[in-house]
Design a protein around this motif. Structure first.
Motif, PDB file in Angstrom:
ATOM      1  N   PRO A   1      46.539  29.150  43.154  1.00  0.00           N
ATOM      2  CA  PRO A   1      47.278  28.453  44.205  1.00  0.00           C
ATOM      3  C   PRO A   1      47.721  29.380  45.341  1.00  0.00           C
ATOM      4  N   CYS A   2      47.586  30.681  45.155  1.00  0.00           N
ATOM      5  CA  CYS A   2      47.983  31.658  46.172  1.00  0.00           C
ATOM      6  C   CYS A   2      46.750  32.111  46.964  1.00  0.00           C
TER       7      CYS A   2
ATOM      8  N   PRO B   1      37.013  43.015  40.938  1.00  0.00           N
ATOM      9  CA  PRO B   1      38.410  43.229  40.555  1.00  0.00           C
ATOM     10  C   PRO B   1      39.014  41.985  39.908  1.00  0.00           C
ATOM     11  N   ALA B   2      39.736  42.193  38.823  1.00  0.00           N
ATOM     12  CA  ALA B   2      40.413  41.092  38.140  1.00  0.00           C
ATOM     13  C   ALA B   2      41.510  40.534  39.037  1.00  0.00           C
ATOM     14  N   PHE B   3      41.721  39.235  38.944  1.00  0.00           N
ATOM     15  CA  PHE B   3      42.740  38.511  39.709  1.00  0.00           C
ATOM     16  C   PHE B   3      42.497  38.565  41.218  1.00  0.00           C
ATOM     17  N   ARG B   4      41.240  38.751  41.625  1.00  0.00           N
ATOM     18  CA  ARG B   4      40.846  38.657  43.026  1.00  0.00           C
ATOM     19  C   ARG B   4      39.709  37.636  43.111  1.00  0.00           C
TER      20      ARG B   4
ATOM     21  N   ASN C   1      34.717  30.816  44.041  1.00  0.00           N
ATOM     22  CA  ASN C   1      34.872  29.964  45.220  1.00  0.00           C
ATOM     23  C   ASN C   1      36.227  30.215  45.872  1.00  0.00           C
ATOM     24  N   ASP C   2      36.398  29.664  47.065  1.00  0.00           N
ATOM     25  CA  ASP C   2      37.655  29.764  47.769  1.00  0.00           C
ATOM     26  C   ASP C   2      38.770  29.150  46.909  1.00  0.00           C
ATOM     27  N   LYS C   3      39.949  29.733  46.938  1.00  0.00           N
ATOM     28  CA  LYS C   3      41.120  29.293  46.165  1.00  0.00           C
ATOM     29  C   LYS C   3      40.944  29.482  44.653  1.00  0.00           C
TER      30      LYS C   3
END
Length: 194
Positions: A112-113, A84-87, A92-94
């Motif tokens: 950053p979220c 999924p895009a934007f997931r 990596n983490d973050k």
């Protein structure tokens, strides 16, 4: 009548004990309005034929079908799968997976979220939330625009999940065929001189 139908289906399933839940297909709504004229053929969720996060799409020919990413998902060649895009996906983490402008290969970008949240108008907002789009009518949610693979307020539609018309009718941005260079451009009919 319903009881007889249920009994009949049950007997078929018992007789064919090889049937598993993976052999059942579920029709999906066609999000690309330019492809709805494929002789009433719609994409199918068919896990026995396609990989995770993929649908079985009708092709150009009568018996032509192909597995490709769901709308709003990106093909990531390093893992040979759709995410999924934007997931976070394979990142990596973050980080989250995005499709840069003027590119066919998605990349991992710092986020950053937390996963499932994106920066929208300067603050972290949850994907799928109506809060960032509360002034929109009809009601909309913050989601991935399947045409541009960018974030936006996507109108809710209860009959079809999306009524977004793709600009590129043959291959949406970020799909497996697009990344692998297998998109077939629409051609104009050739005019022969007499």
């Amino acid at each position: 009548m319903f009881c007889y139908y249920t009994l009949f289906v049950g007997l078929i399933i018992i007789a064919k004990s090889e049937i598993t839940k993976d052999t059942i297909g579920f029709p999906e709504s066609e999000e690309n309005l330019n492809l709805v004229n494929k002789k009433e053929r719609y994409p199918v969720y068919l896990p026995s034929m396609c990989g995770e996060n993929e649908l079985y799409y009708p092709g150009d020919q009568e018996d032509d079908w192909i597995c490709d990413c769901r709308p709003g998902y990106l093909y990531y060649p390093e893992k040979d799968s759709c995410w999924p895009a934007f997931r976070r996906g394979p990142c990596n983490d973050k980080e989250h997976l995005r499709l840069p402008h003027n590119s066919i290969i998605p990349v991992c970008v710092k986020n950053p979220c937390n996963d499932g949240f994106v920066v929208w108008k300067g603050t972290c907002q949850r994907l799928g939330s109506t809060a960032p789009c509360k002034i929109e009518f009809p009601p909309a949610v913050l989601w991935v625009n399947a045409t541009t693979m960018s974030l936006g307020c996507v109108p809710l539609n209860f009959h079809i999940r999306s009524e977004i018309a793709y600009e590129n009718a043959k291959c949406p941005l970020g799909c497996k065929r697009h990344v692998q260079g297998l998109c077939v451009p629409e051609t104009m009919p050739q005019v022969t001189k007499v």
